[in-house]
Write a protein that holds these residues in place. Structure first.
Motif, short mmCIF file in Angstrom:
data_model
loop_
_atom_site.label_atom_id
_atom_site.label_comp_id
_atom_site.label_asym_id
_atom_site.label_seq_id
_atom_site.Cartn_x
_atom_site.Cartn_y
_atom_site.Cartn_z
N ILE A 1 7.12 44.22 16.42
CA ILE A 1 8.25 44.90 15.64
C ILE A 1 8.57 46.04 16.60
O ILE A 1 7.73 46.83 16.90
N ALA A 2 9.93 46.52 16.78
CA ALA A 2 10.34 47.70 17.21
C ALA A 2 11.21 48.44 16.50
O ALA A 2 12.24 47.68 15.58
N VAL A 3 11.21 49.78 16.28
CA VAL A 3 12.16 50.40 15.57
C VAL A 3 13.06 51.54 16.24
O VAL A 3 12.43 52.31 17.04
N ALA A 4 14.37 51.32 16.30
CA ALA A 4 15.07 52.19 16.68
C ALA A 4 15.85 53.24 16.00
O ALA A 4 16.37 52.88 14.72
N GLY A 5 15.58 54.56 16.17
CA GLY A 5 15.93 55.70 15.24
C GLY A 5 14.74 55.88 14.12
O GLY A 5 14.49 55.19 13.08
N LEU B 1 2.98 47.14 8.14
CA LEU B 1 2.44 46.74 6.56
C LEU B 1 2.68 45.16 6.95
O LEU B 1 1.91 44.25 6.58
N TYR B 2 3.66 44.63 7.84
CA TYR B 2 4.35 43.14 7.82
C TYR B 2 4.04 42.82 9.12
O TYR B 2 4.24 41.67 9.49
N GLY B 3 3.74 43.57 10.22
CA GLY B 3 3.59 43.06 11.63
C GLY B 3 3.06 44.09 12.46
O GLY B 3 2.36 45.01 11.87
N ASP B 4 3.21 44.00 13.89
CA ASP B 4 2.48 44.91 14.58
C ASP B 4 3.79 45.89 15.41
O ASP B 4 4.82 45.29 16.00
N LEU B 5 3.68 47.07 15.00
CA LEU B 5 4.71 48.14 15.56
C LEU B 5 4.36 48.18 17.01
O LEU B 5 3.30 48.80 17.58
N VAL B 6 5.32 47.70 18.01
CA VAL B 6 4.68 47.84 19.53
C VAL B 6 5.47 49.06 20.15
O VAL B 6 5.02 49.05 21.49
N ALA B 7 6.76 49.43 19.73
CA ALA B 7 7.32 50.57 20.62
C ALA B 7 8.44 51.07 19.76
O ALA B 7 8.89 50.35 18.64
#
Ligand SMILES: NC(=O)c1ccc[n+]([C@@H]2O[C@H](COP(=O)([O-])OP(=O)(O)OC[C@H]3O[C@@H](n4cnc5c(N)ncnc54)[C@H](O)[C@@H]3O)[C@@H](O)[C@H]2O)c1
Length: 360
Positions: A5-9, A23-29
């Motif tokens: 998972i990536a988050v923008a913002g 909580l639900y996956g891997d935050l990768v970037a």
């Protein structure tokens, strides 16, 4: 396999997504032009650069409204599925454009209307569909919120109708209280782009902004239901929003921020599913329905479009406004706005039809 998972913002509301991703996956970037200093994953100044450097399954987009379409398109064309914050787009043309991108890429887009995943909303919708409230006279939504100068000063797009010639439509109905309209449309079974017959707008503002902060909007759906939205960001104090169903066998009130349902025979507080978890489950098994697919925000986007095309909101005269606080705490209170909102809701009427002093 865990979901990458990536988050923008990541400032503002995005901070919630950053916490939730792990909580639900891997935050990768993450991608943000304002890099945070307390995060232990790679940070990129743009989603473009992030996607060039990182394999991603899901991109969460929690950025200013006017950036939603280009960023969602970028993510989907790179092969990722998307959780896109609400309001998904600032115009009907953008909605149609992104619908085509979804079709072309075959990617999945869930929209961040979390109240659509509330058991309280879904149980009420089922009760209505089963005739449990009798004939539905109408649906209304009341929002009495208090937003201070700091809220509008936090970002260049806040409170704007357009920014550098691009539609933003950041008004009370379309953004801070958008869940009210989306939930009312879901209760009516009218979430699709072709489910709206007409939208009447009645928009005002007390703050020194471009958009509306005190408004009534009446939506008539193709099923013949009147939905009246009555909201303000200039209340004397913050009250939980309510979506009210007026049925011949009684009234039901949904408080979507607390997942509480008031029915004629009692009050219940229910749970809520998580939109990211649901998107991940849907990716694994498309038979699992999304709580809020992009297509299911078409009706809501018709309301955004009507507000986008409406005249500028009328300024509420000083005589009807009291200012409190200083600096970032400064905020207007529109006199008696709570009572006018309740009347608009009860009578399914626009402010201008009720003889409201600032609306005549
Ligand atoms: N679902 C909800 O209940 C809820 C609640 C609040 C906000 N929102 C939505 O979340 C979105 C963001 O709202 P906000 O109030 O946090 O906004 P904000 O302006 O406070 O924060 C936006 C963030 O995006 C970053 N950003 C700006 N342009 C970017 C780009 N091109 N690429 C990557 N990052 C970029 C900014 O630096 C900032 O960190 C909006 O769509 C808003 O409506 C949803």
């Amino acid at each position: 396999m865990t979901t990458r998972i990536a988050v923008a913002g990541v400032h503002g509301h995005g901070a919630t997504h950053v916490r939730n991703a792990s909580l639900y996956g891997d935050l990768v970037a993450i991608a943000d032009p304002r890099p945070p200093d307390d995060i232990d994953v790679p940070v990129y100044p743009s989603l473009d650069e992030l996607l060039a450097a990182t394999e991603v399954d899901v991109v969460i987009i929690s950025t200013p409204i006017q950036t939603h379409v280009p960023l969602a398109e970028l993510a989907m064309r790179s092969g990722a599925d998307v959780l896109l914050e609400k309001p998904p787009t600032a115009s009907l043309a953008e909605f149609e454009y992104l619908s085509k991108v979804i079709e072309e890429t075959g990617r999945v887009c869930q929209v961040g209307f979390q109240a659509q995943a509330s058991a309280a909303t879904l149980q009420l919708a089922q009760l209505m569909a089963d005739g449990g409230l009798g004939e539905i006279r109408g649906i209304s939504a009341t929002g009495k919120w208090l937003r201070k100068a700091g809220y509008f000063d936090r970002a260049a797009w806040a409170g704007r109708r357009t920014l550098n010639g691009v539609s933003v439509v950041d008004g009370a109905v379309t953004n801070p209280l958008a869940h009210s309209t989306a939930a009312a449309l879901l209760l009516d079974g009218s979430t699709g782009v072709d489910d709206i017959l007409s939208v009447e707008t009645d928009l005002y503002r007390a703050n020194d902004i471009e958009s509306d902060d005190t408004s009534t909007v009446r939506i008539t759906t193709t099923r013949g239901t009147s939905i009246l939205i009555a909201v303000t960001l200039c209340a004397a104090e913050h009250v939980d929003p309510a979506v009210i169903v007026h049925g011949s066998r009684g009234r039901a009130v949904l408080h979507y921020t607390t997942d509480t349902l008031e029915l004629p025979d009692g009050v219940q507080t229910l749970g809520r599913a998580d939109l990211l978890q649901n998107l991940i489950e849907h990716r694994a098994d498309p038979a699992v329905p999304l709580y809020c697919s992009f297509a299911a925000t078409g009706g809501f986007t018709r309301v955004v479009e009507a507000i986008r095309l409406a005249d500028e909101p009328a300024v509420i005269p000083d005589a009807n406004v009291v200012w409190e606080g200083e600096g970032a705490e400064r905020h207007p209170i529109v006199r008696d706005v709570e009572q006018w909102i309740d009347r608009a809701s009860d009578e399914l009427a626009l402010f201008k039809e009720l003889g409201v002093p600032w609306a005549v």
